[in-house]
Design a protein around this motif. Structure first.
Motif, PDB file in Angstrom:
ATOM      1  N   LYS A   9       0.751  -1.419  -0.069  1.00  0.00           N
ATOM      2  CA  LYS A   9      -0.083   0.141   0.109  1.00  0.00           C
ATOM      3  C   LYS A   9       0.792   1.247  -0.041  1.00  0.00           C
ATOM      4  N   THR A  10       0.093   2.329  -0.478  1.00  0.00           N
ATOM      5  CA  THR A  10       1.128   3.781  -0.785  1.00  0.00           C
ATOM      6  C   THR A  10       0.132   4.788   0.449  1.00  0.00           C
ATOM      7  N   ALA A  11       1.005   5.219   1.069  1.00  0.00           N
ATOM      8  CA  ALA A  11       0.587   6.369   1.825  1.00  0.00           C
ATOM      9  C   ALA A  11       1.180   7.805   1.439  1.00  0.00           C
ATOM     10  N   LEU A  87      -2.617   5.252  -4.726  1.00  0.00           N
ATOM     11  CA  LEU A  87      -2.809   5.784  -3.426  1.00  0.00           C
ATOM     12  C   LEU A  87      -3.960   5.159  -2.593  1.00  0.00           C
ATOM     13  N   ASP A  88      -3.424   4.632  -1.335  1.00  0.00           N
ATOM     14  CA  ASP A  88      -4.185   3.995  -0.476  1.00  0.00           C
ATOM     15  C   ASP A  88      -4.462   4.743   0.908  1.00  0.00           C
ATOM     16  N   VAL A  89      -3.691   5.552   1.037  1.00  0.00           N
ATOM     17  CA  VAL A  89      -3.809   6.473   2.369  1.00  0.00           C
ATOM     18  C   VAL A  89      -3.517   7.794   2.188  1.00  0.00           C
ATOM     19  N   LEU A  90      -4.079   8.562   2.717  1.00  0.00           N
ATOM     20  CA  LEU A  90      -3.821  10.209   2.592  1.00  0.00           C
ATOM     21  C   LEU A  90      -4.044  10.354   4.213  1.00  0.00           C
ATOM     22  N   LEU A 139      -8.675   7.632   4.219  1.00  0.00           N
ATOM     23  CA  LEU A 139      -8.439   9.332   4.430  1.00  0.00           C
ATOM     24  C   LEU A 139      -8.463   9.505   5.836  1.00  0.00           C
ATOM     25  N   VAL A 140      -7.491  10.136   6.274  1.00  0.00           N
ATOM     26  CA  VAL A 140      -7.142  10.284   7.856  1.00  0.00           C
ATOM     27  C   VAL A 140      -6.884  11.940   7.958  1.00  0.00           C
ATOM     28  N   PHE A 141      -7.877  12.408   8.720  1.00  0.00           N
ATOM     29  CA  PHE A 141      -7.579  13.911   8.957  1.00  0.00           C
ATOM     30  C   PHE A 141      -7.093  14.069  10.511  1.00  0.00           C
ATOM     31  N   ALA A 225      -5.589   3.719   9.324  1.00  0.00           N
ATOM     32  CA  ALA A 225      -5.081   3.374   7.970  1.00  0.00           C
ATOM     33  C   ALA A 225      -5.060   1.943   7.748  1.00  0.00           C
ATOM     34  N   LYS A 226      -5.031   0.953   8.725  1.00  0.00           N
ATOM     35  CA  LYS A 226      -4.872  -0.459   8.477  1.00  0.00           C
ATOM     36  C   LYS A 226      -6.396  -0.993   8.221  1.00  0.00           C
TER      37      LYS A 226
END
Length: 246
Positions: A9-11, A87-90, A139-141, A225-226
């Motif tokens: 995965k890409t973060a 893109l897997d995680v922002l 998507l994490v804020f 993210a997981k």
């Protein structure tokens, strides 16, 4: 390793040059992700990337980014997808704080804060959503305790974090049916250099063990993210005696 939870995965982490962003990059790399590092300080980002490669044997990408610049942010997302294929995680982490009262804050100070904390989050989210939809990503804020309770001593910063929180949950409703998970992580005081440019930083104000460490926030972000099927909607992180005086 194949059994790492984020293997393959890409973060992308904004504000990755220090503090919560740097700690998050380490946590995601440890869990197997390829990590793209976005911030303005290219030299520092390269140092972080070298640390990730040395400690976790991680694939990294340094992408100098000004989140206040729409084209810069869109270019960053395009570069990450071009380089890593997906893109897997922002992690929307970049932000700044000022402590002036409303009547004392100059217009240019207000605009800088809002362009960073609000516009930058919007630009990154908008650019990332199509790619996260393709991967069923996360998507994490990075919100704040200040985005949940009144904040008399820095009301403009608090308002920007209320916006982030409201925006994130509204986006959650908008893209959840498309398989995109959205999480808001709300720390209170974190022992970083946050705020140093405008006065005493939290790292200067608090001793080790007095408040939350950036690594603790990073673990919450990595946990979100997981998730592959569910959404962790909101996580609050604060010292255990936070409410003792209430």
């Amino acid at each position: 390793m194949a059994d790492d939870p984020l293997d393959g995965k890409t973060a992308l982490v904004t504000g990755a040059s220090s503090g919560i962003g740097e700690a998050t990059a380490h946590a995601l790399a440890r869990d197997g992700a390829r990590v793209a590092l976005a911030a303005r300080r290219e030299k520092v980002l390269n140092e972080v990337a070298n640390d990730l490669e040395r400690e976790w044997d991680a694939e990294t990408l340094v992408v100098p980014t000004n989140v206040r610049d729409e084209d810069s942010v869109e270019g960053t997302v395009e570069t990450v997808v071009s380089e890593f294929g997906q893109l897997d995680v922002l992690v929307n982490n970049a932000g700044l704080a000022r402590g002036e009262s409303v009547e004392d804050m100059r217009t240019e100070q207000y605009e800088t804060m809002m362009e960073t904390n609000v516009d930058g989050v919007f630009y990154a989210t908008r650019a990332a959503i199509p790619h996260l939809r393709e991967t069923g990503g996360n998507l994490v804020f990075v919100g704040s305790f200040a985005g949940q309770y009144p904040r008399p001593f820095n009301p403009i910063y608090a308002a920007s974090k209320w916006w982030v929180r409201g925006f994130a949950h509204s986006v959650e409703g908008n893209v959840g049916a498309d398989g995109v998970a959205v999480t808001v992580v709300n720390p209170s005081e974190v022992r970083t250099d946050f705020g140093a440019a405008y006065g005493e930083s939290f790292a200067e104000r608090f001793d080790e063990g007095e408040v939350t460490e950036p690594e603790e926030v990073a673990e919450a972000i990595a946990f979100a993210a997981k998730q592959e099927k569910s959404t962790v909607s909101e996580l609050d992180i604060y010292r255990r005696d936070k409410f003792s005086g209430f």
